[in-house]
Write a protein that holds these residues in place. Structure first.
Motif, PDB file in Angstrom:
ATOM      1  N   LEU A 182      38.053  32.365  42.350  1.00  0.00           N
ATOM      2  CA  LEU A 182      38.069  33.740  41.832  1.00  0.00           C
ATOM      3  C   LEU A 182      36.736  34.051  41.172  1.00  0.00           C
ATOM      4  CD1 LEU A 182      40.909  35.550  39.956  1.00  0.00           C
ATOM      5  CD2 LEU A 182      38.733  35.265  38.776  1.00  0.00           C
ATOM      6  N   LEU A 183      36.277  35.285  41.328  1.00  0.00           N
ATOM      7  CA  LEU A 183      35.095  35.777  40.624  1.00  0.00           C
ATOM      8  C   LEU A 183      35.449  37.081  39.936  1.00  0.00           C
ATOM      9  CD1 LEU A 183      31.434  35.764  41.765  1.00  0.00           C
ATOM     10  CD2 LEU A 183      32.402  37.846  40.795  1.00  0.00           C
ATOM     11  N   PHE A 184      35.142  37.156  38.640  1.00  0.00           N
ATOM     12  CA  PHE A 184      35.564  38.286  37.797  1.00  0.00           C
ATOM     13  C   PHE A 184      34.332  39.049  37.320  1.00  0.00           C
ATOM     14  CE2 PHE A 184      37.171  40.658  34.305  1.00  0.00           C
ATOM     15  CZ  PHE A 184      38.560  40.707  34.395  1.00  0.00           C
ATOM     16  N   MET A 185      34.299  40.356  37.620  1.00  0.00           N
ATOM     17  CA  MET A 185      33.206  41.229  37.192  1.00  0.00           C
ATOM     18  C   MET A 185      33.693  42.236  36.159  1.00  0.00           C
ATOM     19  SD  MET A 185      31.689  42.155  40.981  1.00  0.00           S
ATOM     20  CE  MET A 185      33.309  42.140  41.788  1.00  0.00           C
ATOM     21  N   GLU A 186      32.770  42.647  35.294  1.00  0.00           N
ATOM     22  CA  GLU A 186      32.992  43.805  34.427  1.00  0.00           C
ATOM     23  C   GLU A 186      31.711  44.632  34.513  1.00  0.00           C
ATOM     24  OE1 GLU A 186      33.469  44.781  29.725  1.00  0.00           O
ATOM     25  OE2 GLU A 186      34.794  43.222  30.547  1.00  0.00           O
ATOM     26  N   SER A 187      31.807  45.759  35.187  1.00  0.00           N
ATOM     27  CA  SER A 187      30.592  46.502  35.515  1.00  0.00           C
ATOM     28  C   SER A 187      30.817  47.996  35.326  1.00  0.00           C
ATOM     29  CB  SER A 187      30.199  46.217  36.972  1.00  0.00           C
ATOM     30  OG  SER A 187      28.990  46.802  37.335  1.00  0.00           O
ATOM     31  N   PRO A 188      30.080  48.602  34.369  1.00  0.00           N
ATOM     32  CA  PRO A 188      29.198  47.995  33.369  1.00  0.00           C
ATOM     33  C   PRO A 188      30.020  47.238  32.320  1.00  0.00           C
ATOM     34  CG  PRO A 188      28.723  50.343  33.645  1.00  0.00           C
ATOM     35  CD  PRO A 188      30.039  50.076  34.303  1.00  0.00           C
ATOM     36  N   GLY A 189      29.370  46.268  31.679  1.00  0.00           N
ATOM     37  CA  GLY A 189      30.031  45.569  30.585  1.00  0.00           C
ATOM     38  C   GLY A 189      30.312  46.523  29.441  1.00  0.00           C
ATOM     39  N   SER A 190      31.456  46.389  28.814  1.00  0.00           N
ATOM     40  CA  SER A 190      31.886  47.384  27.831  1.00  0.00           C
ATOM     41  C   SER A 190      31.248  47.221  26.458  1.00  0.00           C
ATOM     42  CB  SER A 190      33.419  47.373  27.695  1.00  0.00           C
ATOM     43  OG  SER A 190      33.879  46.097  27.300  1.00  0.00           O
ATOM     44  N   ASN A 191      30.338  46.254  26.306  1.00  0.00           N
ATOM     45  CA  ASN A 191      29.578  46.131  25.057  1.00  0.00           C
ATOM     46  C   ASN A 191      28.077  46.209  25.288  1.00  0.00           C
ATOM     47  OD1 ASN A 191      31.496  45.813  22.843  1.00  0.00           O
ATOM     48  ND2 ASN A 191      32.125  43.947  23.897  1.00  0.00           N
ATOM     49  N   THR A 192      27.604  45.572  26.371  1.00  0.00           N
ATOM     50  CA  THR A 192      26.162  45.506  26.603  1.00  0.00           C
ATOM     51  C   THR A 192      25.727  46.218  27.879  1.00  0.00           C
ATOM     52  OG1 THR A 192      26.612  43.271  27.442  1.00  0.00           O
ATOM     53  CG2 THR A 192      25.712  43.460  25.215  1.00  0.00           C
ATOM     54  N   PHE A 193      26.664  46.678  28.688  1.00  0.00           N
ATOM     55  CA  PHE A 193      26.435  47.657  29.760  1.00  0.00           C
ATOM     56  C   PHE A 193      25.523  47.183  30.888  1.00  0.00           C
ATOM     57  CE2 PHE A 193      27.579  49.743  25.851  1.00  0.00           C
ATOM     58  CZ  PHE A 193      28.676  50.499  26.260  1.00  0.00           C
ATOM     59  N   GLU A 194      25.561  45.874  31.191  1.00  0.00           N
ATOM     60  CA  GLU A 194      24.911  45.403  32.402  1.00  0.00           C
ATOM     61  C   GLU A 194      25.796  45.729  33.613  1.00  0.00           C
ATOM     62  OE1 GLU A 194      24.109  42.348  29.116  1.00  0.00           O
ATOM     63  OE2 GLU A 194      25.857  43.371  29.974  1.00  0.00           O
ATOM     64  N   ILE A 195      25.143  45.883  34.756  1.00  0.00           N
ATOM     65  CA  ILE A 195      25.839  46.221  35.998  1.00  0.00           C
ATOM     66  C   ILE A 195      25.654  45.077  36.987  1.00  0.00           C
ATOM     67  CG2 ILE A 195      25.931  47.857  37.931  1.00  0.00           C
ATOM     68  CD1 ILE A 195      24.763  49.947  35.983  1.00  0.00           C
ATOM     69  N   GLN A 196      26.706  44.727  37.697  1.00  0.00           N
ATOM     70  CA  GLN A 196      26.594  43.753  38.769  1.00  0.00           C
ATOM     71  C   GLN A 196      26.377  44.472  40.112  1.00  0.00           C
ATOM     72  OE1 GLN A 196      30.014  42.834  36.764  1.00  0.00           O
ATOM     73  NE2 GLN A 196      28.309  42.509  35.362  1.00  0.00           N
ATOM     74  N   ASP A 197      25.671  43.800  41.014  1.00  0.00           N
ATOM     75  CA  ASP A 197      25.474  44.340  42.367  1.00  0.00           C
ATOM     76  C   ASP A 197      26.739  44.033  43.162  1.00  0.00           C
ATOM     77  OD1 ASP A 197      24.596  45.294  44.757  1.00  0.00           O
ATOM     78  OD2 ASP A 197      22.723  44.160  44.773  1.00  0.00           O
ATOM     79  N   ILE A 198      27.690  44.927  43.085  1.00  0.00           N
ATOM     80  CA  ILE A 198      29.070  44.633  43.480  1.00  0.00           C
ATOM     81  C   ILE A 198      29.220  44.326  44.962  1.00  0.00           C
ATOM     82  CG2 ILE A 198      31.411  45.581  43.535  1.00  0.00           C
ATOM     83  CD1 ILE A 198      30.420  47.240  40.993  1.00  0.00           C
ATOM     84  N   SER A 199      28.621  45.128  45.827  1.00  0.00           N
ATOM     85  CA  SER A 199      28.762  44.892  47.268  1.00  0.00           C
ATOM     86  C   SER A 199      28.157  43.558  47.683  1.00  0.00           C
ATOM     87  CB  SER A 199      28.103  46.033  48.049  1.00  0.00           C
ATOM     88  OG  SER A 199      28.813  47.238  47.871  1.00  0.00           O
ATOM     89  N   ALA A 200      27.037  43.197  47.063  1.00  0.00           N
ATOM     90  CA  ALA A 200      26.419  41.902  47.371  1.00  0.00           C
ATOM     91  C   ALA A 200      27.340  40.762  46.956  1.00  0.00           C
ATOM     92  CB  ALA A 200      25.073  41.791  46.661  1.00  0.00           C
ATOM     93  N   ILE A 201      27.986  40.917  45.817  1.00  0.00           N
ATOM     94  CA  ILE A 201      28.898  39.881  45.318  1.00  0.00           C
ATOM     95  C   ILE A 201      30.143  39.778  46.192  1.00  0.00           C
ATOM     96  CG2 ILE A 201      30.463  39.310  43.409  1.00  0.00           C
ATOM     97  CD1 ILE A 201      28.293  40.340  41.497  1.00  0.00           C
ATOM     98  N   THR A 202      30.734  40.906  46.518  1.00  0.00           N
ATOM     99  CA  THR A 202      31.974  40.859  47.307  1.00  0.00           C
ATOM    100  C   THR A 202      31.725  40.322  48.711  1.00  0.00           C
ATOM    101  OG1 THR A 202      31.733  43.194  47.947  1.00  0.00           O
ATOM    102  CG2 THR A 202      33.076  42.712  46.000  1.00  0.00           C
ATOM    103  N   ALA A 203      30.540  40.572  49.261  1.00  0.00           N
ATOM    104  CA  ALA A 203      30.225  40.019  50.578  1.00  0.00           C
ATOM    105  C   ALA A 203      30.198  38.499  50.529  1.00  0.00           C
ATOM    106  CB  ALA A 203      28.884  40.563  51.066  1.00  0.00           C
ATOM    107  N   GLU A 204      29.598  37.935  49.482  1.00  0.00           N
ATOM    108  CA  GLU A 204      29.574  36.486  49.317  1.00  0.00           C
ATOM    109  C   GLU A 204      30.975  35.934  49.093  1.00  0.00           C
ATOM    110  OE1 GLU A 204      27.131  34.423  49.736  1.00  0.00           O
ATOM    111  OE2 GLU A 204      25.477  35.858  49.924  1.00  0.00           O
ATOM    112  N   CYS A 205      31.746  36.638  48.289  1.00  0.00           N
ATOM    113  CA  CYS A 205      33.122  36.191  48.019  1.00  0.00           C
ATOM    114  C   CYS A 205      33.957  36.197  49.295  1.00  0.00           C
ATOM    115  CB  CYS A 205      33.770  37.094  46.966  1.00  0.00           C
ATOM    116  SG  CYS A 205      33.139  36.857  45.300  1.00  0.00           S
TER     117      CYS A 205
END
Length: 387
Positions: free
Chosen positions: A148-171
């Motif tokens: 399992l891989l868990f994202m929080e995008s943007p993070g609710s305290n520091t607001f970083e964003i993950q490159d979601i499509s790139a991550i889901t393709a790898e997953c």
């Protein structure tokens, strides 16, 4: 004539079950649900009954709310929970077992981290934390036992964003379930399933209900991930309070107009803070100054009312109480997404790629008050830090 006790037990039932065409759904309070026939009960015993067999299956308001969330997200299945963290916990339990390895983005919600580090660790699930701005590089973190891989995008305290499509393709290539906490954007401003995410979590306590008086969460999944999750929910007899689901459904009706108001006011306050002589940085993905603004534009079609800011160095290592304690319109309290503006402050000692590590981050939930009043309140509060 039957005895009065018998008549009282059964009186009014026919009238109560009459179908009345109201705008909002009825509320049922029940543990026992009466079957229409013995054959239906036998089907329920075999797990073959398609209706509601008991109160823990979720009654009418819950079912209506889940259907509405499916409409909003375009998912295959949805279940409601009594809180956001309850939804998160069920996801983490549904897809893991002893000996598994999971990946969690480092900017994740604090209770999510604690659940992994305390509960899952006790049952032999290893958690590894990814950089908060993770993207295609996550391939180097995936092991044979990564489930399992868990994202929080943007993070609710520091607001970083993950490159979601790139991550889901790898997953997807490695058979890893991809999960996102999508509470900040809501499905209105980001649809996870269009970008390959398997499981989407909403803390409906926030924008979905919108009034800071309900605890509620949802989990929606694609078709591939639904069976395992739904089976786990059945084992725990997961359900949500009918009154809370009713309020969640009511909140959905006005979500679009409320979220637009939050967005507009938050952007105006954020741009005003960028020009303030005491402010070092404003951390809002929809601002061009955010390090990942272009990535935000790739995925999101709007922004919510939650963002943060830091102060200049000369105001960093001082007592911030004169500022925070003397705000009139900003309540000092946890959570966000409601009509009342809120503020929190603290240091987040996690890996941060944008230079905020170790600094006091003031997080603002911009509510539905007049924006000029909010700016004036922040201005008078900040002025109190000048000595």
């Amino acid at each position: 004539m039957k005895d009065i006790s018998t008549r009282l037990v059964n009186a009014g039932k026919a009238e109560a079950l009459q179908i009345i065409n109201t705008i909002n759904p009825p509320l049922h309070r029940a543990s026992t649900v009466i079957f229409d026939s013995y054959s239906d009960m036998l089907k329920a015993n075999k797990g073959e009954f398609e209706g509601i067999e008991y109160g823990t299956c979720g009654l009418s308001a819950q079912k209506a709310f889940e259907v509405a969330m499916l409409e909003l997200e375009g998912a295959h299945g949805c279940r409601a929970f009594q809180s956001g963290i309850a939804a998160i916990a069920m996801v983490l339990m549904a897809y893991t077992k002893q000996g598994d390895h999971i990946l969690i983005c480092d900017n994740v919600y604090g209770p999510t981290r604690r659940f992994c580090d305390v509960f899952l660790a006790k049952y032999g699930v290893e958690t590894e934390y990814l950089p908060s701005d993770a993207g295609v590089g996550i391939a180097g973190y995936i092991r044979e036992n990564t489930k399992l891989l868990f994202m929080e995008s943007p993070g609710s305290n520091t607001f970083e964003i993950q490159d979601i499509s790139a991550i889901t393709a790898e997953c997807r290539a490695k058979g890893v379930v991809s999960v996102i906490d999508n509470t900040w954007a809501t499905p209105l401003y980001f649809n996870p399933f269009k970008h390959g995410v398997d499981v989407s979590i909403q803390s409906c306590t926030k924008y979905i209900t919108g009034h800071s008086d309900i605890l509620l969460g949802t989990v929606s999944t694609n078709e591939q991930s639904w069976e395992a999750f739904n089976k786990c929910c059945g084992l725990f007899e997961v359900y949500a309070a009918q009154e809370d689901c009713y309020q969640g459904l009511r909140g959905l009706r006005t979500l679009k107009v409320r979220l637009k108001a939050h967005e507009e006011s938050a952007l105006e306050v954020a741009k005003w803070l960028e020009k303030h002589d005491m402010v070092e940085s404003v951390i809002h993905p929809a601002l061009e100054s955010h390090p990942q603004h272009e990535l935000w534009k790739k995925y999101y079609n709007g922004s919510s009312g939650l963002f943060a800011f830091t102060l200049k160095e000369e105001y960093e290592n001082i007592d911030h109480s004169p500022f925070v304690d003397n705000l009139d319109l900003f309540g000092l309290g946890y959570s966000w997404g409601g009509y009342k503006s809120l503020i929190t402050g603290g240091k987040f000692r996690r890996t941060n790629p944008f230079g905020y590590e170790g600094k006091t981050i003031f997080r603002l939930n911009i509510g539905l008050e007049d924006v000029e009043d909010l700016k004036a309140d922040l201005a008078q509060g900040l002025e109190r830090l000048k000595v």
